[in-house]
Design a protein around this motif. Structure first.
Motif, PDB file in Angstrom:
ATOM      1  N   LEU A   6       0.852  -1.188   0.000  1.00 22.98           N
ATOM      2  CA  LEU A   6       0.000   0.000   0.000  1.00 22.98           C
ATOM      3  C   LEU A   6       0.889   1.239   0.000  1.00 22.98           C
ATOM      4  O   LEU A   6       1.790   1.347   0.832  1.00 22.98           O
ATOM      5  CB  LEU A   6      -0.905   0.003   1.233  1.00 22.98           C
ATOM      6  CG  LEU A   6      -1.761   1.249   1.461  1.00 22.98           C
ATOM      7  CD1 LEU A   6      -2.840   1.357   0.394  1.00 22.98           C
ATOM      8  CD2 LEU A   6      -2.391   1.223   2.851  1.00 22.98           C
ATOM      9  N   ALA A  56     -10.018   2.233   2.048  1.00 24.10           N
ATOM     10  CA  ALA A  56     -11.056   1.231   1.798  1.00 24.10           C
ATOM     11  C   ALA A  56     -11.795   1.474   0.489  1.00 24.10           C
ATOM     12  O   ALA A  56     -12.513   0.597   0.008  1.00 24.10           O
ATOM     13  CB  ALA A  56     -12.055   1.228   2.955  1.00 24.10           C
ATOM     14  N   LEU A  68      -2.949   0.280  -4.125  1.00 25.28           N
ATOM     15  CA  LEU A  68      -2.854  -1.039  -3.500  1.00 25.28           C
ATOM     16  C   LEU A  68      -2.384  -2.020  -4.567  1.00 25.28           C
ATOM     17  O   LEU A  68      -3.006  -2.143  -5.615  1.00 25.28           O
ATOM     18  CB  LEU A  68      -4.219  -1.474  -2.947  1.00 25.28           C
ATOM     19  CG  LEU A  68      -4.259  -2.835  -2.241  1.00 25.28           C
ATOM     20  CD1 LEU A  68      -3.412  -2.817  -0.979  1.00 25.28           C
ATOM     21  CD2 LEU A  68      -5.693  -3.231  -1.916  1.00 25.28           C
ATOM     22  N   GLU A  79     -10.531  -6.907  -2.242  1.00 20.75           N
ATOM     23  CA  GLU A  79      -9.141  -6.862  -1.788  1.00 20.75           C
ATOM     24  C   GLU A  79      -8.987  -6.134  -0.456  1.00 20.75           C
ATOM     25  O   GLU A  79      -7.943  -6.216   0.191  1.00 20.75           O
ATOM     26  CB  GLU A  79      -8.246  -6.175  -2.832  1.00 20.75           C
ATOM     27  CG  GLU A  79      -7.958  -6.991  -4.077  1.00 20.75           C
ATOM     28  CD  GLU A  79      -9.103  -6.923  -5.074  1.00 20.75           C
ATOM     29  OE1 GLU A  79      -9.937  -5.989  -4.957  1.00 20.75           O
ATOM     30  OE2 GLU A  79      -9.169  -7.798  -5.962  1.00 20.75           O
ATOM     31  N   LYS A  80     -10.062  -5.431  -0.041  1.00 20.80           N
ATOM     32  CA  LYS A  80      -9.995  -4.627   1.184  1.00 20.80           C
ATOM     33  C   LYS A  80     -11.146  -5.015   2.106  1.00 20.80           C
ATOM     34  O   LYS A  80     -12.311  -4.881   1.739  1.00 20.80           O
ATOM     35  CB  LYS A  80     -10.072  -3.137   0.836  1.00 20.80           C
ATOM     36  CG  LYS A  80      -9.010  -2.691  -0.174  1.00 20.80           C
ATOM     37  CD  LYS A  80      -9.136  -1.229  -0.509  1.00 20.80           C
ATOM     38  CE  LYS A  80     -10.369  -0.902  -1.337  1.00 20.80           C
ATOM     39  NZ  LYS A  80     -10.294  -1.440  -2.705  1.00 20.80           N
ATOM     40  N   PRO A 152      -8.849 -10.882   2.033  1.00 19.26           N
ATOM     41  CA  PRO A 152      -8.466  -9.544   1.574  1.00 19.26           C
ATOM     42  C   PRO A 152      -6.956  -9.329   1.655  1.00 19.26           C
ATOM     43  O   PRO A 152      -6.270  -9.928   2.493  1.00 19.26           O
ATOM     44  CB  PRO A 152      -9.198  -8.625   2.560  1.00 19.26           C
ATOM     45  CG  PRO A 152      -9.316  -9.438   3.813  1.00 19.26           C
ATOM     46  CD  PRO A 152      -9.568 -10.839   3.328  1.00 19.26           C
TER      47      PRO A 152
END
Length: 258
Positions: A6, A56, A68, A79-80, A152
């Motif tokens: 990230l 998010a 990300l 993924e989140k 995630p």
């Protein structure tokens, strides 16, 4: 060394109010590697939750870059995972069905995954229980399991234990660390509690308000499990506290819930 999963660069966020424009986040920069557990702490109004919502994909009205796995975040995705302060369970569904969500437990792979997660969050035996039959900590464990179901890349936790009593909060911190150590899911954990930030995090991101910015990022080299009564823990806690005391109106909880 692992690559950054990230990457937040030059992030600015403003809100329009009747009295004018408010700068919520000012030139935020943060890099998080895969498998890190990052705690974010700061006074009320410093933009902790706003930052989490942007990562998010729940808020896309900002300036800057938030990526990300190399891709710009432009909305919510599997993924989140996101954990709120309250569990937000469906009261008419059992524990296992709350975890499965819109996925069918009739599929062997889904049922197997749900069973694994129930064991991971220490709720074996409560599969058929309803939310009304659970304690606050147990309900939050269901919410964590639900967020982990789709594997995630990053799990975002917005003061998830803030409403719990002291004993339950301490227990939930242990549960979360157990989950993290077994899965190594990358986590960003927002808190206003100093002890919680130092107890959980590989690194502590310290934020200040007006406008919200990152004051300092402190690496926590203490091995797990950490002992709050140890001299090394108390020294780190004191160091973080001193950083905030340099700023007017720190409004930091020095140990609530611990």
């Amino acid at each position: 060394m692992a690559a950054d999963m990230l990457v937040v660069q030059e992030l600015n966020k403003t809100f329009s109010t009747p009295s004018g424009t408010v700068i919520a986040l000012d030139r935020i920069g943060l890099q998080v590697k895969q498998g890190e557990l990052i705690t974010i702490i700061g006074p009320s109004g410093c933009g902790k939750s706003t930052l989490l919502k942007i990562v998010a994909g729940l808020d896309t009205d900002y300036e800057g870059s938030v990526r990300l796995n190399g891709k710009q975040i432009d909305g919510p995705s599997i993924e989140k995972g996101f954990i709120f302060q309250e569990p937000r369970l469906f009261p008419w569904l059992t524990v296992e069905k709350n975890i499965a969500g819109n996925l069918s437990l009739k599929k062997p792979d889904i049922r197997e995954k749900v069973t694994e997660l129930i064991e991971l969050v220490r709720l074996t035996g409560f599969e058929k229980a309803y939310p009304r039959e659970l304690s606050g900590g147990m309900a939050q464990r269901v919410a964590i399991a639900r967020a982990l179901l789709r594997n995630p890349d990053v799990l975002l936790l917005d003061e998830p234990f803030g409403a719990l009593d002291a004993f339950t909060r301490s227990h939930m911190q242990e549960v979360l660390l157990d989950i993290w150590q077994k899965n190594r899911t990358t986590m960003l954990f927002v808190t206003h509690d100093l002890d919680e930030a130092v107890f959980l995090g590989n690194r502590v991101v310290m934020m200040n308000p007006r406008p919200g910015h990152i004051r300092k990022v402190l690496t926590i080299d203490l091995p797990y499990p950490r002992k709050r009564a140890s001299q090394s823990f108390q020294e780190l806690r004191h160091h973080v506290l001193k950083e905030f005391e340099k700023v007017e109106e720190p409004a930091i909880d020095h140990g609530a819930g611990i």
